[in-house]
Design a protein around this motif. Structure first.
Motif, PDB file in Angstrom:
ATOM      1  N   PHE A 115      16.061  33.257  78.153  1.00 41.59           N
ATOM      2  CA  PHE A 115      15.172  31.982  78.622  1.00 41.59           C
ATOM      3  C   PHE A 115      14.422  31.368  77.487  1.00 41.59           C
ATOM      4  N   HIS A 116      13.737  32.182  76.460  1.00 40.25           N
ATOM      5  CA  HIS A 116      13.225  31.635  75.311  1.00 40.25           C
ATOM      6  C   HIS A 116      13.992  31.781  74.109  1.00 40.25           C
ATOM      7  N   ASN A 117      15.148  32.355  74.114  1.00 42.21           N
ATOM      8  CA  ASN A 117      16.086  32.540  73.148  1.00 42.21           C
ATOM      9  C   ASN A 117      16.515  31.053  72.580  1.00 42.21           C
ATOM     10  N   THR A 118      15.686  30.479  71.544  1.00 39.76           N
ATOM     11  CA  THR A 118      15.751  29.170  71.192  1.00 39.76           C
ATOM     12  C   THR A 118      17.059  29.034  70.422  1.00 39.76           C
ATOM     13  N   LYS A 119      17.319  29.956  69.637  1.00 43.75           N
ATOM     14  CA  LYS A 119      18.510  29.970  68.793  1.00 43.75           C
ATOM     15  C   LYS A 119      19.773  29.840  69.672  1.00 43.75           C
ATOM     16  N   ALA A 120      19.977  30.453  70.656  1.00 44.25           N
ATOM     17  CA  ALA A 120      20.989  30.381  71.679  1.00 44.25           C
ATOM     18  C   ALA A 120      21.047  29.194  72.346  1.00 44.25           C
ATOM     19  N   ARG A 121      19.865  28.786  72.828  1.00 43.68           N
ATOM     20  CA  ARG A 121      19.836  27.257  73.255  1.00 43.68           C
ATOM     21  C   ARG A 121      20.232  26.327  72.388  1.00 43.68           C
ATOM     22  N   PHE A 122      19.942  26.520  71.121  1.00 39.23           N
ATOM     23  CA  PHE A 122      20.463  25.425  70.337  1.00 39.23           C
ATOM     24  C   PHE A 122      22.081  25.368  70.072  1.00 39.23           C
ATOM     25  N   ALA A 123      22.679  26.550  70.178  1.00 40.65           N
ATOM     26  CA  ALA A 123      24.169  26.575  70.311  1.00 40.65           C
ATOM     27  C   ALA A 123      24.602  26.080  71.532  1.00 40.65           C
TER      28      ALA A 123
ATOM     29  N   ARG B  54      16.111  20.123  62.890  1.00 40.08           N
ATOM     30  CA  ARG B  54      15.418  21.241  63.232  1.00 40.08           C
ATOM     31  C   ARG B  54      15.857  22.586  63.567  1.00 40.08           C
ATOM     32  N   GLU B  55      17.079  22.635  63.270  1.00 39.47           N
ATOM     33  CA  GLU B  55      17.781  24.102  63.513  1.00 39.47           C
ATOM     34  C   GLU B  55      17.123  25.079  63.185  1.00 39.47           C
ATOM     35  N   SER B  56      16.060  25.010  61.773  1.00 41.66           N
ATOM     36  CA  SER B  56      15.449  26.240  61.471  1.00 41.66           C
ATOM     37  C   SER B  56      14.442  26.305  62.213  1.00 41.66           C
ATOM     38  N   VAL B  57      13.736  25.312  62.931  1.00 40.95           N
ATOM     39  CA  VAL B  57      12.684  25.645  63.772  1.00 40.95           C
ATOM     40  C   VAL B  57      13.386  26.417  65.123  1.00 40.95           C
ATOM     41  N   ALA B  58      14.443  26.059  65.673  1.00 40.71           N
ATOM     42  CA  ALA B  58      15.171  26.674  66.513  1.00 40.71           C
ATOM     43  C   ALA B  58      15.275  28.389  66.307  1.00 40.71           C
TER      44      ALA B  58
ATOM     45  N   THR C 168      13.552  33.868  66.494  1.00 36.07           N
ATOM     46  CA  THR C 168      14.820  34.823  66.621  1.00 36.07           C
ATOM     47  C   THR C 168      15.199  35.533  65.458  1.00 36.07           C
ATOM     48  N   ASP C 169      15.177  34.966  64.385  1.00 33.60           N
ATOM     49  CA  ASP C 169      15.391  35.455  63.163  1.00 33.60           C
ATOM     50  C   ASP C 169      14.219  36.508  62.697  1.00 33.60           C
TER      51      ASP C 169
ATOM     52  N   LEU D 289      12.170  38.101  64.726  1.00 33.01           N
ATOM     53  CA  LEU D 289      12.282  39.232  65.607  1.00 33.01           C
ATOM     54  C   LEU D 289      13.256  40.414  65.279  1.00 33.01           C
ATOM     55  N   VAL D 290      14.579  39.820  64.558  1.00 31.75           N
ATOM     56  CA  VAL D 290      15.611  40.656  64.310  1.00 31.75           C
ATOM     57  C   VAL D 290      15.227  41.368  63.033  1.00 31.75           C
ATOM     58  N   GLN D 291      14.461  40.707  62.090  1.00 31.53           N
ATOM     59  CA  GLN D 291      13.937  41.445  61.038  1.00 31.53           C
ATOM     60  C   GLN D 291      12.715  42.332  61.013  1.00 31.53           C
ATOM     61  N   GLY D 292      12.218  42.342  62.388  1.00 30.97           N
ATOM     62  CA  GLY D 292      11.173  43.118  62.656  1.00 30.97           C
ATOM     63  C   GLY D 292       9.675  42.653  62.195  1.00 30.97           C
ATOM     64  N   GLU D 293       9.714  41.400  62.076  1.00 33.59           N
ATOM     65  CA  GLU D 293       8.385  40.897  61.188  1.00 33.59           C
ATOM     66  C   GLU D 293       7.366  40.766  62.589  1.00 33.59           C
ATOM     67  N   ILE D 294       7.944  40.494  63.708  1.00 35.15           N
ATOM     68  CA  ILE D 294       7.092  40.311  64.957  1.00 35.15           C
ATOM     69  C   ILE D 294       7.400  41.278  66.010  1.00 35.15           C
ATOM     70  N   PRO D 295       6.516  41.535  66.903  1.00 35.43           N
ATOM     71  CA  PRO D 295       6.734  42.511  68.054  1.00 35.43           C
ATOM     72  C   PRO D 295       7.311  41.956  69.204  1.00 35.43           C
ATOM     73  N   LEU D 296       8.076  42.725  69.945  1.00 30.32           N
ATOM     74  CA  LEU D 296       8.428  42.111  71.313  1.00 30.32           C
ATOM     75  C   LEU D 296       7.357  42.455  72.245  1.00 30.32           C
ATOM     76  N   ARG D 297       6.819  41.593  73.222  1.00 27.80           N
ATOM     77  CA  ARG D 297       5.767  42.041  73.946  1.00 27.80           C
ATOM     78  C   ARG D 297       6.217  41.687  75.396  1.00 27.80           C
ATOM     79  N   VAL D 298       5.364  42.034  76.440  1.00 25.40           N
ATOM     80  CA  VAL D 298       5.456  41.582  77.868  1.00 25.40           C
ATOM     81  C   VAL D 298       4.832  40.184  77.668  1.00 25.40           C
ATOM     82  N   THR D 299       5.600  39.282  78.278  1.00 24.05           N
ATOM     83  CA  THR D 299       5.255  37.964  78.272  1.00 24.05           C
ATOM     84  C   THR D 299       5.402  37.323  79.673  1.00 24.05           C
ATOM     85  N   HIS D 300       4.406  36.323  80.117  1.00 25.48           N
ATOM     86  CA  HIS D 300       4.589  35.679  81.215  1.00 25.48           C
ATOM     87  C   HIS D 300       5.675  34.737  81.337  1.00 25.48           C
TER      88      HIS D 300
END
Length: 368
Positions: A162-170, A197-201, A205-206, A208-219
């Motif tokens: 849904f908000h996987n902007t990297k996948a939506r860019f593809a 603006r591919e780097s923004v997309a 995602t990058d 999250l994969v690198q573990g620099e931000i947490p996965l949360r419950v979101t609305h």
């Protein structure tokens, strides 16, 4: 009409005694699910309930939607009670069927669910005052705070990527390459804006994969009309419409609210000179959201709130342009080029945010 009412009454009877139902009427103006209010009377006492049919086209696995909703609302009730709140008013209550399920399935294979009706509340389609916008921010921030300890990875992804902007860019790149509706030639400027603006997309995602931000419950649908406000105080009472509650990023919830609520124009405005991100409203929402989160976000998440607004706005622009290139297959359109108009509005918002980038970061830093 009588047959429809009898069918609805039969469905409502899965959750409530049919003999106690005195009224059943359409409710609200949601675009996804069909919603009704049930009025019951038993022993001289009147009660109200919300009956909804889940849209199977948008949510192909309604049983997973309800597993998420039941799990999250149960968790919220415990948290709210522990804090001395009113769990029956401050989160939705899922009424189980007579055989103990969170939903019933009718003869057509459609899924229905029933919630408590929360009285003495208001629901706004748009903020009427800056204070309303602030209170909405506090409510969605509190939602983040209450669910900060919930294991987000255990929830179903009710809408894939849904908000996987990297996948939506593809997907967008594929739409450009295929050019199904033969429209790409006339929108090269818009296409190039997004490609640049591919780097923004890829950004979140990058991280999250690198573990620099947490996965949360979101609305994942943080418009003000998904909050019930108290009639007297106009403060947020309950966050509703939990169908898209799933694993995600706090920055996306913040960003989607800003994209919609702080814009100075409609989502499909033709006069792009009217489109901008209002910095006063951005600050109001930032203040409320951070306060509502009650210190549960990491410093990095807070710092990245402006990027959340920019990324989610770019994502929606991509989605509108993708649909335009594919021949308007997903979003409902009401005029020629409607999806392109929507795309251009979002792209103008992205441009405006980029021009105000330093200001946006200063505002966020003010409330860290």
């Amino acid at each position: 009409m009588k047959e429809v009412r009898e069918e609805l009454k039969k469905i409502a009877g899965c959750f409530l005694g049919e003999e106690s139902i005195t009224e059943l009427k359409a409710h609200g103006n949601g675009h996804i699910n069909d919603t009704f209010v049930i009025v019951c009377e038993e022993n001289g006492r009147e009660t109200r309930w919300i009956l909804q049919k889940i849209n199977k086209y948008v949510f192909p696995h309604p049983e997973q939607v309800m597993e998420n909703v039941l799990a999250v609302t149960s968790f919220l009730k415990n948290k709210i009670a522990a804090q001395g709140g009113d769990p029956d008013r401050e989160t939705l209550t899922v009424l189980e069927t007579k055989d103990g399920k969170a939903y019933c399935v009718d003869e057509n294979g459609d899924y229905w669910r029933c919630y408590n009706f929360i009285s003495d509340t208001l629901c706004f389609e748009a903020a009427e005052t800056t204070q309303d916008f602030y209170e909405a921010a506090v409510a969605f921030g509190k939602f983040q705070s209450l669910l900060a300890d919930y294991p987000a990875e255990t929830l179903h992804e009710t809408i894939a990527n849904f908000h996987n902007t990297k996948a939506r860019f593809a997907v967008f790149q594929e739409a450009v390459a295929k050019d199904t509706a033969k429209r790409a030639k006339s929108v090269q400027k818009e296409i190039q804006f997004i490609l640049d603006r591919e780097s923004v997309a890829n950004y979140f995602t990058d991280l999250l994969v690198q573990g620099e931000i947490p996965l949360r419950v979101t609305h994942n649908d943080t418009k003000i009309n998904n909050i019930l406000m108290d009639k007297e105080t106009r403060k947020g009472v309950c966050v509703i419409d939990l169908d898209t509650v799933m694993p995600g990023l706090a920055m996306h919830d913040f960003g989607d609210a800003v994209r919609f609520g702080a814009s100075t124009a409609a989502e499909d405005e033709l006069d792009l000179s009217k489109v901008s991100c209002d910095m006063e409203l951005f600050e109001v929402y930032t203040k409320g959201f951070i306060e509502g989160c009650e210190g549960r976000l990491t410093p990095k998440e807070i710092k990245l709130l402006p990027m959340g607004a920019k990324t989610i706005t770019l994502e929606l622009a991509m989605r509108f342009l993708t649909d335009y290139l594919n021949g308007d297959m997903y979003f409902k359109v009401h005029r020629e080029g409607h999806n392109l108009d929507r795309c251009r509005t979002q792209l103008k918002l992205v441009s405006d945010m980029e021009e105000k980038w330093d200001k946006m970061q200063e505002i966020v830093a003010k409330y860290m």
